[in-house]
Design a protein around this motif. Structure first.
Motif, short mmCIF file in Angstrom:
data_model
loop_
_atom_site.label_atom_id
_atom_site.label_comp_id
_atom_site.label_asym_id
_atom_site.label_seq_id
_atom_site.Cartn_x
_atom_site.Cartn_y
_atom_site.Cartn_z
N PRO A 4 0.82 -1.22 0.00
CA PRO A 4 0.00 0.00 0.00
C PRO A 4 0.85 1.27 0.00
CG PRO A 4 -0.74 -1.55 1.69
CD PRO A 4 0.56 -2.07 1.17
N LEU A 5 0.31 2.30 -0.57
CA LEU A 5 1.01 3.56 -0.76
C LEU A 5 1.51 4.15 0.56
CD1 LEU A 5 1.70 5.35 -3.17
CD2 LEU A 5 -0.29 6.74 -2.64
N LYS A 6 0.71 4.00 1.61
CA LYS A 6 1.09 4.56 2.90
C LYS A 6 2.43 4.00 3.38
CE LYS A 6 -3.15 6.05 5.13
NZ LYS A 6 -4.20 5.70 6.09
N GLN A 7 2.59 2.70 3.23
CA GLN A 7 3.84 2.05 3.62
C GLN A 7 5.00 2.59 2.79
OE1 GLN A 7 4.72 -0.09 5.91
NE2 GLN A 7 2.71 -0.45 6.79
N LYS A 8 4.73 2.75 1.49
CA LYS A 8 5.77 3.21 0.59
C LYS A 8 6.29 4.58 1.03
CE LYS A 8 6.58 3.31 -4.38
NZ LYS A 8 5.95 3.18 -5.67
N GLU A 9 5.35 5.48 1.34
CA GLU A 9 5.75 6.82 1.78
C GLU A 9 6.57 6.73 3.07
OE1 GLU A 9 2.03 8.77 2.15
OE2 GLU A 9 1.89 9.21 0.00
N LYS A 10 6.06 5.93 3.98
CA LYS A 10 6.71 5.78 5.28
C LYS A 10 8.18 5.38 5.13
CE LYS A 10 5.81 3.20 9.53
NZ LYS A 10 4.92 2.11 10.00
N TYR A 11 8.43 4.34 4.30
CA TYR A 11 9.79 3.84 4.22
C TYR A 11 10.69 4.67 3.33
CZ TYR A 11 8.24 0.19 7.14
OH TYR A 11 7.76 -0.46 8.21
N SER A 12 10.10 5.42 2.41
CA SER A 12 10.96 6.25 1.57
C SER A 12 11.51 7.42 2.38
CB SER A 12 10.18 6.73 0.35
OG SER A 12 9.13 7.57 0.77
N LYS A 13 10.91 7.66 3.56
CA LYS A 13 11.42 8.73 4.42
C LYS A 13 12.47 8.23 5.41
CE LYS A 13 7.26 11.56 4.14
NZ LYS A 13 5.91 11.61 4.69
N ASN A 14 12.87 6.96 5.23
CA ASN A 14 13.91 6.38 6.08
C ASN A 14 13.57 6.36 7.57
OD1 ASN A 14 15.84 5.42 4.32
ND2 ASN A 14 16.65 7.49 3.98
N VAL A 15 12.29 6.23 7.87
CA VAL A 15 11.89 6.05 9.26
C VAL A 15 12.36 4.67 9.70
CG1 VAL A 15 9.90 5.86 10.81
CG2 VAL A 15 9.84 7.48 8.92
N ILE A 16 13.01 4.62 10.84
CA ILE A 16 13.51 3.31 11.28
C ILE A 16 12.40 2.56 12.01
CG2 ILE A 16 15.17 2.11 12.77
CD1 ILE A 16 17.15 4.36 12.07
N ASP A 17 11.99 1.50 11.41
CA ASP A 17 10.93 0.67 11.96
C ASP A 17 11.15 -0.72 11.37
OD1 ASP A 17 8.72 -0.77 12.57
OD2 ASP A 17 7.29 0.82 12.14
N TYR A 18 11.59 -1.63 12.21
CA TYR A 18 11.99 -2.92 11.67
C TYR A 18 10.82 -3.85 11.40
CZ TYR A 18 16.76 -1.61 12.10
OH TYR A 18 17.96 -0.97 11.92
N ARG A 19 9.64 -3.44 11.84
CA ARG A 19 8.48 -4.29 11.58
C ARG A 19 7.78 -3.76 10.33
NH1 ARG A 19 5.70 -2.33 16.02
NH2 ARG A 19 7.17 -0.68 15.62
N ASN A 20 7.95 -4.48 9.22
CA ASN A 20 7.36 -4.03 7.96
C ASN A 20 5.90 -4.48 7.88
OD1 ASN A 20 9.90 -3.01 6.60
ND2 ASN A 20 10.51 -5.11 7.06
N ARG A 21 5.18 -4.23 8.91
CA ARG A 21 3.77 -4.65 8.95
C ARG A 21 2.97 -3.95 7.87
NH1 ARG A 21 5.77 -8.59 11.09
NH2 ARG A 21 6.36 -8.48 13.25
N GLY A 22 2.09 -4.68 7.31
CA GLY A 22 1.28 -4.09 6.25
C GLY A 22 1.79 -4.54 4.90
N MET A 23 3.09 -4.85 4.81
CA MET A 23 3.62 -5.41 3.57
C MET A 23 3.34 -6.90 3.60
SD MET A 23 7.34 -4.26 2.32
CE MET A 23 7.90 -2.60 2.60
N ASN A 24 2.79 -7.40 2.54
CA ASN A 24 2.65 -8.84 2.47
C ASN A 24 3.98 -9.46 2.01
OD1 ASN A 24 2.80 -8.32 -0.24
ND2 ASN A 24 0.68 -8.85 -0.70
N LEU A 25 4.02 -10.78 1.96
CA LEU A 25 5.28 -11.46 1.62
C LEU A 25 5.81 -11.00 0.26
CD1 LEU A 25 7.44 -13.54 2.31
CD2 LEU A 25 5.91 -15.33 1.47
N GLU A 26 4.92 -10.89 -0.71
CA GLU A 26 5.35 -10.47 -2.05
C GLU A 26 5.97 -9.07 -1.99
OE1 GLU A 26 2.53 -10.99 -5.35
OE2 GLU A 26 3.43 -9.20 -6.23
N GLY A 27 5.34 -8.19 -1.24
CA GLY A 27 5.87 -6.83 -1.10
C GLY A 27 7.25 -6.83 -0.47
N LEU A 28 7.43 -7.65 0.56
CA LEU A 28 8.73 -7.74 1.24
C LEU A 28 9.81 -8.24 0.28
CD1 LEU A 28 7.64 -9.36 4.64
CD2 LEU A 28 8.40 -7.00 4.29
N ILE A 29 9.47 -9.24 -0.53
CA ILE A 29 10.46 -9.81 -1.44
C ILE A 29 10.76 -8.83 -2.58
CG2 ILE A 29 10.89 -11.67 -3.11
CD1 ILE A 29 9.41 -13.52 -1.15
#
Lengths: 185, 185
Positions: A4-29
């Motif tokens: 989802p777009l929200k996750q994308k925005e979050k991580y492109s800002k380099n927020v440190i959060d090791y739990r990639n919740r919301g990303m499914n397995l395909e997204g993680l890979i």
């Protein structure tokens, strides 16, 4: 990217959060593969979904009717350390086991074939919020010896390495590949 | 298979006819790959066409609207003798040269990347009813040194090996791969 777009925005800002919740397995890979590509560690892509095209509007170059074909290979392939790498990602919705019905018989044939040609091939199985690398050879052995229709969670704990989930790469599966397939190199 | 039904019937009857006329380059390569798969020589597939799906009728599991995406990789990849193999097939409609505009800049980036990871990568170029194996490294060199927008036919004659067209496999490109990439093995 399929998360989802929200996750994308979050991580492109380099927020440190090791739990990639919301990303499914395909997204993680997919995200891990982008990282591997950017850092020139490997070139691994998800194959496009195989479809059968029935009708094309050539004036607009648009597909008007198509159907999804059965997969006869695995989803991801590419090159790592000169070797051919080819794998599939599967999420188990059960907490107790991974149903083998998740893998199409043609995919098992594909796996046997590429192993004969010295490929690195495995499944990444997500079960109980953990990620396991199940070697293709072990999967074939399990299917041949155990007469079960699913792989119990305990099997993963006893026989498979856990893949670490982190920020970048989201899922560092090549670290496990190094340990298993490039021992001592 | 993308060749006309008549040809398919003809060749399934084992009629000896070394001219696979009517099959386009893609048909010849798909047919060769099937042969390599059946004889357990290699596992090489054409990647599905990348598409962007805009609308799906979930009740019928049918795609109602989609568009063709630009290709950023090559069409064929797989495993041969333990190595990652990845290539593209191109037909030149000109009799004097092969226009480099046939290759998308993203594909050149892809080629450079996989060569760094020790892949076997090349183009199969069909020009004047002949089939040439153009090594990826040679293609990069040509682009870097010659400031031309097309590769002249004479370049292929002087620098590339010819791939033989026969009945089975229709186009024996792995024979040339053996000569070039597995010298003396």
């Amino acid at each position: 990217m399929n998360y989802p777009l929200k996750q994308k925005e979050k991580y492109s800002k380099n927020v440190i959060d090791y739990r990639n919740r919301g990303m499914n397995l395909e997204g993680l890979i997919n995200s891990a593969n982008e990282y591997y590509l950017e850092t020139d560690k490997a070139v691994i892509y998800k194959k496009p979904t195989p479809i059968g095209i029935l009708d094309v509007d050539y004036s607009r170059n648009r597909i008007r009717d198509a159907y999804f074909k059965d997969k006869s290979t695995f989803d991801y392939n590419g090159v790592y350390r000169g070797k051919y790498i080819d794998f599939e990602a599967k999420e188990s919705h059960s907490k107790t086991s991974f149903p083998l019905a998740n893998i199409h018989p043609h995919q098992i044939e594909h796996l046997k074939r590429i192993l004969r040609h010295d490929a690195i091939s495995f499944l990444i199985v997500s079960i109980r919020d953990q990620f396991f690398l199940l070697k293709g050879e072990d999967l074939i052995d399990f299917i041949n010896s155990a007469k079960r229709k699913s792989i119990p969670y305990s099997y993963f704990l006893d026989n498979c390495e856990i893949i670490e989930e982190k920020l970048r790469p989201t899922l560092d599966y090549l670290k496990v590949v190094d340990r298993i397939y490039f021992k001592g190199e």
